[in-house]
Enzyme design. Structure first.
Site, PDB file in Angstrom:
ATOM      1  N   ASP A  56     -23.890  -8.413  46.143  1.00  0.00           N
ATOM      2  CA  ASP A  56     -22.495  -8.625  45.780  1.00  0.00           C
ATOM      3  C   ASP A  56     -22.162  -7.618  44.686  1.00  0.00           C
ATOM      4  O   ASP A  56     -22.714  -7.684  43.582  1.00  0.00           O
ATOM      5  CB  ASP A  56     -22.314 -10.052  45.270  1.00  0.00           C
ATOM      6  CG  ASP A  56     -20.859 -10.398  44.953  1.00  0.00           C
ATOM      7  OD1 ASP A  56     -20.092  -9.489  44.576  1.00  0.00           O
ATOM      8  OD2 ASP A  56     -20.484 -11.582  45.071  1.00  0.00           O
ATOM      9  N   VAL A  57     -21.266  -6.688  44.971  1.00  0.00           N
ATOM     10  CA  VAL A  57     -21.007  -5.594  44.026  1.00  0.00           C
ATOM     11  C   VAL A  57     -20.376  -6.082  42.727  1.00  0.00           C
ATOM     12  O   VAL A  57     -20.342  -5.337  41.743  1.00  0.00           O
ATOM     13  CB  VAL A  57     -20.118  -4.493  44.653  1.00  0.00           C
ATOM     14  CG1 VAL A  57     -20.816  -3.828  45.826  1.00  0.00           C
ATOM     15  CG2 VAL A  57     -18.743  -5.034  45.038  1.00  0.00           C
ATOM     16  N   ASN A  83     -16.976   1.929  48.315  1.00  0.00           N
ATOM     17  CA  ASN A  83     -16.039   1.573  49.381  1.00  0.00           C
ATOM     18  C   ASN A  83     -15.652   0.098  49.412  1.00  0.00           C
ATOM     19  O   ASN A  83     -14.601  -0.249  49.926  1.00  0.00           O
ATOM     20  CB  ASN A  83     -16.662   1.973  50.728  1.00  0.00           C
ATOM     21  CG  ASN A  83     -15.921   1.410  51.917  1.00  0.00           C
ATOM     22  OD1 ASN A  83     -14.787   1.803  52.194  1.00  0.00           O
ATOM     23  ND2 ASN A  83     -16.544   0.463  52.610  1.00  0.00           N
ATOM     24  N   TYR A 151      -4.094  -5.893  44.516  1.00  0.00           N
ATOM     25  CA  TYR A 151      -4.675  -4.754  45.210  1.00  0.00           C
ATOM     26  C   TYR A 151      -4.176  -3.435  44.623  1.00  0.00           C
ATOM     27  O   TYR A 151      -4.968  -2.529  44.315  1.00  0.00           O
ATOM     28  CB  TYR A 151      -4.334  -4.838  46.699  1.00  0.00           C
ATOM     29  CG  TYR A 151      -5.028  -3.807  47.555  1.00  0.00           C
ATOM     30  CD1 TYR A 151      -6.350  -3.980  47.932  1.00  0.00           C
ATOM     31  CD2 TYR A 151      -4.360  -2.669  47.999  1.00  0.00           C
ATOM     32  CE1 TYR A 151      -7.004  -3.041  48.724  1.00  0.00           C
ATOM     33  CE2 TYR A 151      -4.990  -1.726  48.794  1.00  0.00           C
ATOM     34  CZ  TYR A 151      -6.315  -1.918  49.158  1.00  0.00           C
ATOM     35  OH  TYR A 151      -6.955  -0.980  49.939  1.00  0.00           O
ATOM     36  N   LYS A 155      -6.296  -0.417  42.720  1.00  0.00           N
ATOM     37  CA  LYS A 155      -6.382   0.921  43.301  1.00  0.00           C
ATOM     38  C   LYS A 155      -5.837   1.988  42.347  1.00  0.00           C
ATOM     39  O   LYS A 155      -6.337   3.120  42.332  1.00  0.00           O
ATOM     40  CB  LYS A 155      -5.683   0.963  44.660  1.00  0.00           C
ATOM     41  CG  LYS A 155      -6.408   0.144  45.729  1.00  0.00           C
ATOM     42  CD  LYS A 155      -7.858   0.586  45.889  1.00  0.00           C
ATOM     43  CE  LYS A 155      -8.578  -0.125  47.002  1.00  0.00           C
ATOM     44  NZ  LYS A 155      -9.964   0.334  47.185  1.00  0.00           N
TER      45      LYS A 155
END
Length: 246
Positions: A56-57, A83, A151, A155
């Protein structure tokens, strides 16, 4: 070039799976990072150069363990493709669930920071020194979609991370670039083909492109020598509403 080693996150599906497949076909050693060992193994198949690393990043200890395992097996790390990411339901900020915000930030931004941190440390210590980090931005790193505050904020944060890594990596031959992707046809983007909210309040379908074009673009970025860099690349479906959006 064919002995290069890459770690990529979000490797079990979509852009990550397509990119892993492209790099394996090009002769790379590929470490696939994701939360589901079974789906990672399905992408890896029986390829001898594929390394499955369930992780789990957003969990620091798991990230450190996965990167250490790859470095121990390979002796060095040449490329990281940051990614992994998730979205959230389209809602105005007052209707956005706080848990959705926290988890989008945890995966998209904190996860990218943790993986870049681990990769940077390996690349700085190895001999010869250096490597490449490629961050997955988005069209949303430039302009938002309606109701996308978690989101879009993450980003935009990825762009800041990319620029900082590019600057801080100079003394160590660590370069960083960002690929901003628009409407690659993955499971996550399938709603685009049926209709998604537009700024004028309408619901309309949008053009998409084959995810293979993203994989080939990441491969191009990765194969450049460390004295050259694609700082930012946008690869997108040309008829999607981006040019002129906002």
């Amino acid at each position: 070039m064919k002995s290069l080693r890459i770690l990529l996150t979000g490797g079990s599906s979509g852009i990550g799976a397509a990119t892993a497949t492209a790099f394996l076909a090009a002769g790379y050693r590929v470490g696939l990072i994701g939360r589901n060992a079974d789906t990672l193994s399905a992408v890896a198949g029986d390829h001898p150069d594929a390394l499955v690393l369930p992780c789990d990043v957003g969990v620091p200890d798991e990230v450190e363990a996965s990167f250490a395992a790859a470095a121990a097996k390979w002796g060095r790390l040449d490329v990281l493709f940051n990614n992994a990411g998730r979205g959230s339901p389209a809602r105005t900020i007052d209707e956005t669930d706080i848990d959705d915000w926290l988890d989008v930030v945890r995966i998209n931004l904190t996860g990218s920071f943790l993986c870049a941190r681990a990769a940077f440390g390996i690349m700085r210590r190895q001999s010869p020194q250096g490597g490449r980090i490629i961050n997955n931005g988005s069209i949303s790193a430039h302009v938002p979609r309606p109701g996308s505050s978690p989101y879009t904020a993450t980003k935009h944060g990825i762009t800041g991370l990319t620029r900082t890594l590019s600057l801080d990596g100079r003394p160590y031959d660590i370069v960083c670039g960002q690929i901003d992707i628009g409407n690659a046809l993955t499971e996550m983007a399938m709603p685009m083909t049926k209709g998604v909210p537009q700024p004028d309040g309408s619901i309309r379908a949008e053009a998409t492109m084959d995810v293979a074009h993203v994989a080939s673009s990441v491969l191009h970025m990765a194969e450049m020598p460390l004295d050259a860099n694609v700082q930012f690349m946008t690869v997108m479906a040309p008829k999607m509403p981006f040019i002129g959006r906002g």
